[in-house]
Design a protein around this motif. Structure first.
Motif, PDB file in Angstrom:
ATOM      1  N   UNK A 232      62.522  59.166  30.925  1.00 26.11           N
ATOM      2  CA  UNK A 232      61.786  58.979  31.984  1.00 26.11           C
ATOM      3  C   UNK A 232      61.667  60.123  32.917  1.00 26.11           C
ATOM      4  N   UNK A 233      62.968  60.846  33.192  1.00 23.76           N
ATOM      5  CA  UNK A 233      63.301  61.784  34.131  1.00 23.76           C
ATOM      6  C   UNK A 233      62.272  62.929  34.079  1.00 23.76           C
ATOM      7  N   UNK A 234      62.165  63.439  32.541  1.00 21.99           N
ATOM      8  CA  UNK A 234      61.149  64.497  32.242  1.00 21.99           C
ATOM      9  C   UNK A 234      59.959  64.252  32.684  1.00 21.99           C
ATOM     10  N   UNK A 264      65.802  65.123  40.907  1.00 20.92           N
ATOM     11  CA  UNK A 264      64.717  65.788  41.292  1.00 20.92           C
ATOM     12  C   UNK A 264      65.355  67.120  42.207  1.00 20.92           C
ATOM     13  N   UNK A 265      66.306  66.991  42.985  1.00 20.44           N
ATOM     14  CA  UNK A 265      67.003  68.118  43.346  1.00 20.44           C
ATOM     15  C   UNK A 265      67.410  69.060  42.467  1.00 20.44           C
ATOM     16  N   UNK A 319      59.577  54.037  38.459  1.00 19.82           N
ATOM     17  CA  UNK A 319      60.420  54.831  37.570  1.00 19.82           C
ATOM     18  C   UNK A 319      60.805  53.589  36.634  1.00 19.82           C
ATOM     19  N   UNK A 320      61.453  52.201  37.247  1.00 12.56           N
ATOM     20  CA  UNK A 320      61.736  51.240  36.757  1.00 12.56           C
ATOM     21  C   UNK A 320      60.449  50.137  36.907  1.00 12.56           C
ATOM     22  N   UNK A 321      60.321  49.494  35.879  1.00  8.93           N
ATOM     23  CA  UNK A 321      59.439  48.499  36.412  1.00  8.93           C
ATOM     24  C   UNK A 321      59.832  47.274  37.027  1.00  8.93           C
ATOM     25  N   UNK A 322      59.280  46.758  38.264  1.00  9.96           N
ATOM     26  CA  UNK A 322      60.006  45.824  39.080  1.00  9.96           C
ATOM     27  C   UNK A 322      60.131  44.362  38.186  1.00  9.96           C
ATOM     28  N   UNK A 323      61.017  43.487  38.818  1.00  8.48           N
ATOM     29  CA  UNK A 323      61.446  42.384  38.172  1.00  8.48           C
ATOM     30  C   UNK A 323      60.189  41.251  38.273  1.00  8.48           C
TER      31      UNK A 323
END
Ligand code: AMP
Length: 434
Positions: A232-234, A264-265, A319-323
């Motif tokens: 996911x980060x990439x 990201x930083x 980035x994360x799906x919500x619940x």
């Protein structure tokens, strides 16, 4: 569509609206304002982006102005409850803009900062208090604020306040309001809990629904990208680097937000996180940087994000799906605002498939999907989250102020190398901090 003049708004408000560039009322404003001026209760089912804030602020300012009254210390005449500090500040900002020159004083009351300044404002006498439930109740219990003579009571984003566990606080507050007040209840969705609240609180209300509870604005292009969790980060970096514009990244936990910011930083993308563990001053700095385009990416948890009113957000990335599906609707509603187009991209790994199914069922839409085959990169783990002295300051080089020590960076993970082996305990710690 009528114009603002047709809604019986006074000349001072019309001048202020014209100065701010509002030429005609939105649907909810046209539907609600005449009834609110006439003193009716209202149930407004509307998401942010519909102009609901002005729909309740304008008639409130006019009514308070017309029913002249001397300010009483510690007893406001109107109370607006909202779920987050950011939303409270934004509402006060709107009240100040719309009510310029009308002499109506308002102030924001929220937790996470000292109470002294807020108490001092209240004791000088304010017409409108805009508050989060927790801090308001706290001040009421200390007898620093009385709400027994309010004339107008607004619950904004009521569904979110219930989601955030404010139900008991709300009950305690409602109990201390007078019976003869005008009450307005706004909610983006209409779960049974809100229906119950509306029945209990509202007296023969006007009901205005500007969009069906779970529908998504047509202006928002949605996409799901399936990928492995450690890819996911990439993927995020790729999207941010290839797409222009302001991007709001959502995570479901504070830890996840911090890790995304760190990543990201590390990749020289200026960013900041807003979540409940961040100091108010830091959140505000990130928000200002974001609004001024000094940082292109803001990472937020759901609690911090509610009510973020930034018209230029071009991308929302889950980035994360919500619940819950409701949270999905709220999140993606941060883009596609004020006539702009927006894109909402949701990452979905294997463990989130059930959440995606739930979202699709509720929003009743087929969302286009893609697959991302990336490679695992070394991503931050909790131990790597260095404590930053300072978030980026507008005008200064972002990379200098918002960067971390390069010497602490580690070699990229090789494809197939286990995330868990390198960062043991990551999953457990994530759970703990949720
Ligand atoms: P809200 O739904 O209250 O969060 O408002 C969404 C955005 O629409 C805010 O940026 C407002 O400044 C803007 N807005 C509200 N009413 C109008 C209007 N009548 N004309 C143009 N923009 C508006």
């Amino acid at each position: 569509m009528p114009n603002f003049k047709d809604l019986n708004l006074c000349d001072e408000l019309l001048i202020n609206l014209s100065a701010v560039g509002y030429h005609e009322p939105t649907e909810i404003q046209a539907g609600a304002i005449p009834h609110l001026l006439a003193g009716k209760d209202l149930l407004g089912i509307a998401q942010t982006g519909t102009g609901k804030t002005a729909a309740f602020c304008l008639p409130m300012i006019q009514k308070l102005k017309l029913s002249s009254h001397t300010k009483t210390t510690s007893s406001p005449r109107a109370l607006i409850l909202a779920p987050t500090r950011e939303l409270c500040s934004q509402i006060v900002e709107s009240l100040d803009i719309y009510g310029k020159g009308l002499g109506i004083k308002s102030c924001a009351i929220f937790g996470g900062v000292g109470q002294k300044e807020q108490v001092s404002l209240i004791s000088e006498g304010v017409d409108i208090v805009v508050a989060t439930p927790g801090r308001l109740l706290d001040l009421m219990n200390q007898r620093l604020l009385r709400i027994s003579s309010i004339e107008i009571f607004v619950l904004d984003e009521a569904d979110r306040m219930l989601d955030m566990g404010f139900s008991e606080d709300l009950d305690a507050i409602i109990e201390r309001t007078p019976d003869n007040k005008q009450t307005l209840l706004f909610s983006a969705t209409m779960p049974t809990s809100i229906e119950r609240m509306a029945t209990r609180l509202l007296d023969r209300p006007i009901k205005i629904q500007v969009r069906p509870p779970s529908s998504i604005a047509d202006r928002i292009k949605q996409k799901i990208i399936f990928c492995k969790s450690n890819h996911k980060y990439q993927l995020l970096k790729k999207i941010i680097k290839s797409e222009a514009g302001l991007t709001l990244v959502f995570t479901t936990s504070k830890l996840s937000a911090d890790k995304v910011v760190e990543y990201l930083l590390q990749n020289r993308i200026a960013t900041g996180a807003i979540h409940a563990d961040k100091k108010q001053s830091e959140r505000e700095r990130h928000l200002t940087n974001f609004k001024n385009n000094a940082i292109k990416v803001l990472v937020a948890t759901d609690i911090a994000s509610r009510g973020l009113d930034i018209d230029q957000v071009t991308h929302v990335i889950n980035f994360d799906l919500p619940l819950t599906a409701e949270t999905y609707v709220h999140r993606i509603g941060r883009t596609g605002r004020a006539g702009h187009e927006g894109e909402a991209i949701s990452f979905c790994d294997e463990s989130e498939m059930h959440l995606l199914e739930k979202i699709k069922r509720v929003i009743k839409q087929d969302i286009p999907t893609e697959k991302f085959e990336g490679k695992a990169e070394r991503v931050p783990h909790e131990g790597m989250l260095v404590k930053r002295v300072k978030a980026p300051t507008p005008g200064k080089s972002q990379e200098k102020t918002a960067y971390l020590d390069h010497s602490k960076r580690q070699k990229p993970l090789e494809e197939g190398e286990s995330q868990k082996r390198i960062h043991p305990g990551f999953r457990n710690s994530k759970k703990k901090r949720r």
